[in-house]
Design a protein around this motif. Sequence first.
Motif, PDB file in Angstrom:
ATOM      1  N   SER A  20      24.726  46.970  18.670  1.00 12.93           N
ATOM      2  CA  SER A  20      24.529  47.877  17.550  1.00 12.93           C
ATOM      3  C   SER A  20      24.167  49.269  18.056  1.00 12.93           C
ATOM      4  N   TRP A  21      23.287  49.294  19.080  1.00 16.40           N
ATOM      5  CA  TRP A  21      22.880  50.578  19.634  1.00 16.40           C
ATOM      6  C   TRP A  21      24.062  51.321  20.219  1.00 16.40           C
ATOM      7  N   ALA A  22      24.982  50.605  20.846  1.00 17.31           N
ATOM      8  CA  ALA A  22      26.119  51.233  21.509  1.00 17.31           C
ATOM      9  C   ALA A  22      27.029  51.934  20.519  1.00 17.31           C
ATOM     10  N   LYS A  23      26.964  51.570  19.240  1.00 17.60           N
ATOM     11  CA  LYS A  23      27.833  52.168  18.232  1.00 17.60           C
ATOM     12  C   LYS A  23      27.183  53.376  17.563  1.00 17.60           C
ATOM     13  N   THR A  24      25.960  53.681  17.922  1.00 17.24           N
ATOM     14  CA  THR A  24      25.258  54.821  17.350  1.00 17.24           C
ATOM     15  C   THR A  24      24.926  55.817  18.452  1.00 17.24           C
ATOM     16  N   ILE A  25      25.393  57.046  18.285  1.00 17.51           N
ATOM     17  CA  ILE A  25      25.139  58.096  19.266  1.00 17.51           C
ATOM     18  C   ILE A  25      24.411  59.240  18.589  1.00 17.51           C
ATOM     19  N   ASP A  26      23.253  59.578  19.113  1.00 16.36           N
ATOM     20  CA  ASP A  26      22.480  60.692  18.574  1.00 16.36           C
ATOM     21  C   ASP A  26      23.138  62.012  18.951  1.00 16.36           C
ATOM     22  N   VAL A  27      23.197  62.919  17.986  1.00 19.59           N
ATOM     23  CA  VAL A  27      23.764  64.247  18.218  1.00 19.59           C
ATOM     24  C   VAL A  27      22.694  65.285  17.908  1.00 19.59           C
ATOM     25  N   ILE A  74      14.879  69.775  25.027  1.00 15.10           N
ATOM     26  CA  ILE A  74      15.437  68.419  25.133  1.00 15.10           C
ATOM     27  C   ILE A  74      16.626  68.407  26.092  1.00 15.10           C
ATOM     28  N   ILE A  75      17.491  69.411  25.974  1.00 18.56           N
ATOM     29  CA  ILE A  75      18.656  69.489  26.856  1.00 18.56           C
ATOM     30  C   ILE A  75      18.209  69.680  28.306  1.00 18.56           C
ATOM     31  N   ARG A  76      17.225  70.522  28.526  1.00 18.21           N
ATOM     32  CA  ARG A  76      16.731  70.739  29.890  1.00 18.21           C
ATOM     33  C   ARG A  76      16.121  69.464  30.476  1.00 18.21           C
ATOM     34  N   SER A  77      15.550  68.624  29.602  1.00 20.71           N
ATOM     35  CA  SER A  77      14.919  67.389  30.083  1.00 20.71           C
ATOM     36  C   SER A  77      15.947  66.340  30.508  1.00 20.71           C
ATOM     37  N   GLY A  78      17.184  66.475  30.030  1.00 24.13           N
ATOM     38  CA  GLY A  78      18.228  65.499  30.338  1.00 24.13           C
ATOM     39  C   GLY A  78      18.249  64.311  29.400  1.00 24.13           C
ATOM     40  N   ASP A  79      17.330  64.274  28.425  1.00 27.79           N
ATOM     41  CA  ASP A  79      17.215  63.139  27.506  1.00 27.79           C
ATOM     42  C   ASP A  79      18.073  63.367  26.269  1.00 27.79           C
ATOM     43  N   TRP A  80      19.402  63.436  26.461  1.00 26.41           N
ATOM     44  CA  TRP A  80      20.336  63.667  25.365  1.00 26.41           C
ATOM     45  C   TRP A  80      21.729  63.195  25.787  1.00 26.41           C
ATOM     46  N   CYS A  81      22.575  62.943  24.805  1.00 22.48           N
ATOM     47  CA  CYS A  81      23.960  62.553  25.098  1.00 22.48           C
ATOM     48  C   CYS A  81      24.964  63.533  24.505  1.00 22.48           C
ATOM     49  N   ALA A  82      24.720  63.979  23.268  1.00 18.32           N
ATOM     50  CA  ALA A  82      25.640  64.898  22.602  1.00 18.32           C
ATOM     51  C   ALA A  82      24.826  65.952  21.861  1.00 18.32           C
ATOM     52  N   SER A  83      25.366  67.169  21.797  1.00 16.74           N
ATOM     53  CA  SER A  83      24.617  68.249  21.171  1.00 16.74           C
ATOM     54  C   SER A  83      25.546  69.331  20.634  1.00 16.74           C
ATOM     55  N   VAL A 199      34.263  75.719  17.342  1.00 18.62           N
ATOM     56  CA  VAL A 199      33.152  74.775  17.178  1.00 18.62           C
ATOM     57  C   VAL A 199      33.230  73.783  18.335  1.00 18.62           C
ATOM     58  N   THR A 200      32.159  73.698  19.103  1.00 17.71           N
ATOM     59  CA  THR A 200      32.170  72.917  20.341  1.00 17.71           C
ATOM     60  C   THR A 200      31.028  71.911  20.364  1.00 17.71           C
ATOM     61  N   LEU A 201      31.333  70.703  20.820  1.00 20.50           N
ATOM     62  CA  LEU A 201      30.315  69.677  21.042  1.00 20.50           C
ATOM     63  C   LEU A 201      30.067  69.574  22.539  1.00 20.50           C
ATOM     64  N   TYR A 202      28.800  69.591  22.933  1.00 20.65           N
ATOM     65  CA  TYR A 202      28.430  69.489  24.340  1.00 20.65           C
ATOM     66  C   TYR A 202      27.991  68.062  24.650  1.00 20.65           C
ATOM     67  N   LEU A 203      28.404  67.562  25.809  1.00 14.61           N
ATOM     68  CA  LEU A 203      28.128  66.185  26.200  1.00 14.61           C
ATOM     69  C   LEU A 203      27.386  66.143  27.529  1.00 14.61           C
ATOM     70  N   ASN A 204      26.457  65.217  27.621  1.00 18.17           N
ATOM     71  CA  ASN A 204      25.753  64.955  28.876  1.00 18.17           C
ATOM     72  C   ASN A 204      26.619  64.002  29.707  1.00 18.17           C
ATOM     73  N   PRO A 205      27.115  64.418  30.881  1.00 15.39           N
ATOM     74  CA  PRO A 205      27.992  63.557  31.691  1.00 15.39           C
ATOM     75  C   PRO A 205      27.384  62.203  32.017  1.00 15.39           C
ATOM     76  N   ALA A 206      26.048  62.137  32.060  1.00 12.67           N
ATOM     77  CA  ALA A 206      25.379  60.883  32.407  1.00 12.67           C
ATOM     78  C   ALA A 206      25.599  59.800  31.357  1.00 12.67           C
ATOM     79  N   CYS A 207      25.998  60.186  30.142  1.00  8.04           N
ATOM     80  CA  CYS A 207      26.181  59.206  29.061  1.00  8.04           C
ATOM     81  C   CYS A 207      27.580  58.599  29.014  1.00  8.04           C
TER      82      CYS A 207
END
Length: 214
Positions: A20-27, A74-83, A199-207
């Motif tokens: 279930s978690w894998a189907k939800t991505i925080d933005v 939050i972005i500087r901390s690395g604790d994100w996937c999409a923004s 309009v651009t979405l930014y992604l954390n490569p680690a995700c």
Amino acid sequence: MRLVCLPTIIVALILLPIASWAKTIDVLAIEYPPFTNSEEPSNGIAFELLRKAALSDDITWRPVYAPPGRAAAIIRSGDWCASFYPADESIKSQSIVLSKSEVSVGLVRLAKESTFIWQSLNELNGKSVVLLRTKEDSAFAQQFTDAGLRVVFVEDIDTGMRLVKSGRVDYALSDNLSFAQHNDDALQFSKSALVVTPVTLYLNPACNIMDLFH
């Protein structure tokens, strides 16, 4: 028979929350109508474009709103996937362009008969400008300080335009779509642009979520 099935049931119960978690991505997003807006059921234009660009309808893109300064932290901390809040150039990120047309980011002032245009920000030396809150030494904010403008930070675009209209500051950051939606003849949007971007979405490569898009 019951003993044989029990481990299978236990494993299934353990894996269910993970699936279930894998189907939800925080933005990560800030309040920036009409692009990102927690008051809208769709959460704004940017989230509508995101849902259309994703390969799977099974994914839930969950908006996580934060003030601009907090979003940057939050972005500087690395604790994100999409923004939708842009990642600083010093931070490793990927990006997905979601819109076909570009958005012009410029400044707003009290309306005058003359065209609002500049060749260099140095021409605005001695004036005050409202920006969305971020690190004071960010490259975007620094260009105004270097040009001799006094920078005032706020949490949203509307506050900036209200400060201009009340005469408390000279200029405020906005974009052509947000300004058009504001629909106020007392204000004037600049012909000169600070940034022209889709309009651009930014992604954390680690995700590892780049493959979720067309």
